[in-house]
Design a protein around this motif. Sequence first.
Motif, PDB file in Angstrom:
ATOM      1  N   UNK A 251       0.815  -1.216   0.000  1.00 18.11           N
ATOM      2  CA  UNK A 251       0.000   0.000   0.000  1.00 18.11           C
ATOM      3  C   UNK A 251       0.851   1.269   0.000  1.00 18.11           C
ATOM      4  N   UNK A 252       2.115   1.163   0.421  1.00 18.27           N
ATOM      5  CA  UNK A 252       2.997   2.331   0.459  1.00 18.27           C
ATOM      6  C   UNK A 252       3.497   2.742  -0.918  1.00 18.27           C
ATOM      7  N   UNK A 253       3.288   1.908  -1.918  1.00 18.65           N
ATOM      8  CA  UNK A 253       3.797   2.193  -3.259  1.00 18.65           C
ATOM      9  C   UNK A 253       4.872   1.201  -3.642  1.00 18.65           C
ATOM     10  N   UNK A 254       5.034   0.990  -4.940  1.00 23.88           N
ATOM     11  CA  UNK A 254       5.979  -0.019  -5.410  1.00 23.88           C
ATOM     12  C   UNK A 254       7.421   0.325  -5.036  1.00 23.88           C
ATOM     13  N   UNK A 255       7.801   1.597  -5.192  1.00 18.65           N
ATOM     14  CA  UNK A 255       9.184   1.976  -4.902  1.00 18.65           C
ATOM     15  C   UNK A 255       9.498   1.817  -3.419  1.00 18.65           C
ATOM     16  N   UNK A 256       8.581   2.265  -2.558  1.00 15.39           N
ATOM     17  CA  UNK A 256       8.812   2.147  -1.118  1.00 15.39           C
ATOM     18  C   UNK A 256       8.851   0.681  -0.694  1.00 15.39           C
ATOM     19  N   UNK A 257       7.923  -0.111  -1.219  1.00  8.13           N
ATOM     20  CA  UNK A 257       7.898  -1.534  -0.870  1.00  8.13           C
ATOM     21  C   UNK A 257       9.177  -2.228  -1.324  1.00  8.13           C
ATOM     22  N   UNK A 258       9.656  -1.891  -2.525  1.00 15.19           N
ATOM     23  CA  UNK A 258      10.905  -2.487  -3.009  1.00 15.19           C
ATOM     24  C   UNK A 258      12.077  -2.069  -2.129  1.00 15.19           C
ATOM     25  N   UNK A 259      12.076  -0.806  -1.682  1.00 12.51           N
ATOM     26  CA  UNK A 259      13.141  -0.355  -0.800  1.00 12.51           C
ATOM     27  C   UNK A 259      13.136  -1.046   0.543  1.00 12.51           C
TER      28      UNK A 259
END
Length: 369
Positions: A251-259
């Motif tokens: 839910x935080x966004x793809x970039x944040x989740x990947x980080x």
Amino acid sequence: MTSLSPAPPARPSAAPEAPPSIAPELPRQRRAGGRRLAGVCVVLAGAVLLLGVGAITQGVPDVGVRFALDAAAGTVGDDVTGYLVRHNRLPRVVAALLCGAALGGIGVLLQDSLRNPIAEPGLLGVAHGASLVVTLQVLFGVSLPGMARPTACLLGGLAAGALLLAVNRRITDPVRLVLTGFALATLFSAVISAALVLAPSTGGQTQATVNRYLSGSLSGLTWPEVRILLLWVGAGLPVALLLGRVLNLLQLGDDTAAGLGVHVGRTRLGLLVLAMVLLAPVVAVAGPLSFVGLLAAHLARGLLGSSDSRQVLPVAVLAGALVTLAADQLGRLAFEPLEIPAGIWTVLVGGPLAIVVATRAAARRRAAR
């Protein structure tokens, strides 16, 4: 000559005040969230229990909780009333609860993994892809063993999901996703209509069975269908309930989740496959019960006042069971002796909700620009 006296020592400056710590607030917030979650679960579970007992006992001479418990234990006797409860009412109630619980979990899995508030199997065309398999099987007289039908539905749903993802690269765009899903659902409905015309003539009874199935009906379900639901839902639903943290990260966004260490592509694909595994037995035995997942997920978030998937998932499971059981009970009793399939009631309630949610999502996107 003036003597140089040492300068007076500088007055130590006051130490800056430490900012108030929020650490003591976190356990308090967790406890408050846990109490709210427990309270909502107790209320929903009580409503499910009361409605379930009513669905079993209503319309038979001997009513009451004791009768329902005796019927469940198989000790009510072999009279007509006992047979009706054991072989008609009770499996229907259990099937409604299992179908609703699975659909409630699916609603949260799809909405949170796709970050789309209106993601739902009925809106995405996935349920229609799965139901197409059963429709063709019934119309053309192909005999499938009990466990083969859910597997065929799973393959049909996965094929529809793969087609949806192939068209939608940006799967978080709710408008494009729903438009594509609607197009797929219309395409599959057209194939079903063509199959109804081209199928070998077997009398009106077969077509009536298909039409009732496509409306999402729990009528006539027996214990073999319940066992299929128990096996598939019992295997998939506990896994879904353990994935709240992963859904929160997505839910935080793809970039944040990947980080944060999440392999977004593989994780989202795995969640979609899990949703299809839960959907397959529901479509196999009861047809496309549309909008139950949408209703359950938003009802859970509204009751909790939170979007934390770890809390929303169990509440959505209970809410889905309650919504499906209530829709089936309403369809059975509203126009007695005529029976309205549960899927029609869920569409009548869930359709307007989908419009409201889509309108609000579009307004939020416009405000964010």
